[in-house]
Design an enzyme around this catalytic site. Structure first.
Site, mmCIF file in Angstrom:
data_model
loop_
_atom_site.group_PDB
_atom_site.id
_atom_site.type_symbol
_atom_site.label_atom_id
_atom_site.label_comp_id
_atom_site.label_asym_id
_atom_site.label_seq_id
_atom_site.Cartn_x
_atom_site.Cartn_y
_atom_site.Cartn_z
ATOM 1 N N ASN A 182 0.819 6.426 -3.681
ATOM 2 C CA ASN A 182 1.838 6.753 -4.442
ATOM 3 C C ASN A 182 2.068 5.229 -5.121
ATOM 4 O O ASN A 182 2.342 4.214 -4.349
ATOM 5 C CB ASN A 182 3.091 7.336 -3.926
ATOM 6 C CG ASN A 182 3.577 6.310 -2.907
ATOM 7 O OD1 ASN A 182 4.623 5.471 -2.832
ATOM 8 N ND2 ASN A 182 2.716 6.390 -1.519
ATOM 9 N N ASP A 183 2.320 5.142 -6.561
ATOM 10 C CA ASP A 183 2.579 3.978 -7.135
ATOM 11 C C ASP A 183 2.979 4.566 -8.523
ATOM 12 O O ASP A 183 2.900 5.629 -8.855
ATOM 13 C CB ASP A 183 1.634 2.889 -6.862
ATOM 14 C CG ASP A 183 2.371 1.454 -6.846
ATOM 15 O OD1 ASP A 183 2.941 1.220 -7.745
ATOM 16 O OD2 ASP A 183 2.146 0.839 -5.756
ATOM 17 N N GLY B 184 0.853 -1.132 0.074
ATOM 18 C CA GLY B 184 -0.081 -0.053 -0.086
ATOM 19 C C GLY B 184 0.770 1.269 -0.151
ATOM 20 O O GLY B 184 0.350 2.200 -0.090
ATOM 21 N N LYS B 185 2.106 1.083 0.175
ATOM 22 C CA LYS B 185 3.133 2.248 0.140
ATOM 23 C C LYS B 185 2.622 3.476 1.032
ATOM 24 O O LYS B 185 2.605 4.494 0.542
ATOM 25 C CB LYS B 185 3.426 2.816 -1.311
ATOM 26 C CG LYS B 185 3.717 1.745 -2.120
ATOM 27 C CD LYS B 185 4.443 2.119 -3.610
ATOM 28 C CE LYS B 185 5.083 0.859 -4.232
ATOM 29 N NZ LYS B 185 4.201 -0.341 -4.602
ATOM 30 N N ARG B 186 1.925 3.020 2.156
ATOM 31 C CA ARG B 186 1.473 3.962 3.096
ATOM 32 C C ARG B 186 2.678 5.031 3.813
ATOM 33 O O ARG B 186 3.747 4.320 3.681
ATOM 34 C CB ARG B 186 0.610 3.586 4.237
ATOM 35 C CG ARG B 186 -0.745 2.628 3.747
ATOM 36 C CD ARG B 186 -1.632 3.611 2.995
ATOM 37 N NE ARG B 186 -2.662 2.810 3.024
ATOM 38 C CZ ARG B 186 -3.281 2.223 1.714
ATOM 39 N NH1 ARG B 186 -2.601 2.349 0.670
ATOM 40 N NH2 ARG B 186 -4.466 1.598 1.698
#
Lengths: 303, 303
Positions: B106-107, A103-105
């Site tokens: 973000n991705d 989730g790249k939190r």
């Protein structure tokens, strides 16, 4: 709960490979016929998404140590999509897979703490590890490490991503080092906060397979950091490019493959062999990837 | 749909202030008695969360142009928490508030596209704008801008955050400029892709109020970028610190306040005046903040 790095390495040893299957159920790439099984009155698209993700997990579970859920493709469908994510993550845990929430939190203080509790504590999502973005510095990472330590879970900060524009900011040179190596230095420092019996940390690093020189360099900087390596396959990274990530026992890394496995049935070689049976294409793609990695010493030699 | 910056500025003119209320329903900080209204068999904590967020929105809607939802405090409670987030966002839209989803997503590539569609398209979440993290470079931002352009929505990349450790990476100096100013340069470049009638872009910037010198400098770099400014109040930023963010008409910025409004009833001054009536404390805190900003020319003069 046993330390994350030890649990991860147990799983890699048990399965004999370091394949991480990315569960990225992309709209419009479902196998032919799948959507027809789920008419609108049965929940339509989200029901198909849920069934597909679950079937993929059932197929790959006997072969691989870990799966990674790309949250975006579930969030895209609102609360129903997220319920499908939740249930599918629980299903993967029941099959004894290491479950990584991608989730790249990122946030600070009590907000980072809320994310950490959300995804790593047993109550809500209960992943084994989460990917996080380091742009906010230690305030944004330490709350995750705190919860990870307490729960035997892992945290993977992005260090060097696999995309072409990664270089725009990550390669900017300050004090003689590119930004991503400054991030790596912090990862080394954070990593000391939680080390398992095998010497590896609960703090990992996301390092793209598309930059093999950087990968080798980062492994030298971070000898005991579990790497999560995207970019194999669809993004152009090969097994030879990722071998530098592994120690003598074949431990220390997970190589992610999402599209190359989920949509293997689209590749002519598999299509010829298995026709419309996309389940067999997925199984064969996992077996082939494990063999490819073993042939290049990218992971345990036993595969 | 009309351009995001024009809709935002319409709302700021209409309400006469640039207050952004942060909907951060933190566990353990609910007003006394609220949880008692929701026993476990009625959904307990999540039912209280949902009711509290909705009541806060009803109280502030007549006074402020915009609200910002901190996703972490909803995600923390699993799919039920997220359903509460979804419904509460829809409620805020119905009250004609500008709704910002603070998820710092973000991705890259198709994954960034999935997030952008999730939060900015009308089908799933339908926020008016989303906060995003720039660490992955243009590949991670352009898909959001594409959807924002199409839907009349906005995108706020983090530039300089308000937390103490922001400096660890954001202040690293490369080619004579700190990282956050490299990010600002890209924001200026991305911003040209979608400009409204008033000259402001659909691409904003998150810039902390706790670093007033940087704020003024960034405003000079980014004259037509809508700023989202956290750090007022609880984090130590004052109205004088944020005045530099606004143009001659009092446009160009939103000043976020979360804890200082939601938990105003905890402050002795409000407690003395309103006793246990936390709803009145919230209302008064919003009115007081708008007056404080107007007194320092931080926003429209009409407040």
């Amino acid at each position: 709960m046993r330390h994350f790095a030890d649990r991860l390495h147990d799983a890699i040893r048990r399965k004999g490979n370091a394949v991480l299957v990315g569960i990225d159920p992309r709209p419009k790439q479902f196998p032919p016929g799948l959507l027809d099984r789920f008419p609108a009155d049965s929940g339509g698209y989200v029901a198909a998404l849920r069934a597909f993700a679950r079937e993929v997990i059932d197929i790959v579970a006997p072969f691989v140590p870990a799966v990674k859920f790309q949250s975006a493709f579930f969030e895209q469908h609102g609360p129903d999509g997220i319920e499908a994510l939740h249930d599918t993550m629980a299903h993967a845990r029941q099959l004894d897979l290491i479950v990584i929430f991608d989730g790249k939190r990122n946030d600070i203080g009590p907000t980072a703490e809320a994310y950490a509790e959300a995804y790593l504590e047993p109550s809500a999502w209960s992943a084994d590890a989460i990917t996080v973005n380091p742009y906010l510095g230690s305030d944004g990472i330490l709350p995750f490490i705190e919860v990870a330590k307490r729960e035997g879970k892992g945290v993977y900060p992005l260090v060097r991503t696999s995309n072409p524009s990664a270089r725009e900011f990550q390669d900017l040179v300050a004090d003689g080092l590119p930004l991503y190596r400054h991030v790596a230095r912090k990862v080394a420092e954070w990593g000391k906060l939680s080390v398992g019996e095998g010497g590896y940390s609960a703090v990992g690093a996301v390092v793209g397979a598309t930059y093999p020189a950087e990968l080798a360099e980062l492994r030298a900087d971070l000898p005991k950091t579990p790497f999560l390596i995207p970019g194999y396959g669809a993004q152009g990274g090969g097994a030879g490019d990722v071998a530098a990530a592994f120690d003598a026992e074949g431990l220390g890394g997970l190589i992610n493959n999402s599209r190359g496995i989920l949509y293997a049935y689209e590749k002519p070689a598999y299509r010829e062999r298995f026709g419309p049976v996309w389940e067999r294409a997925i199984e064969q793609a996992v077996i082939d990837m494990a063999a490819d990695l073993a042939a290049h010493k990218a992971g345990p030699a036993s595969a």
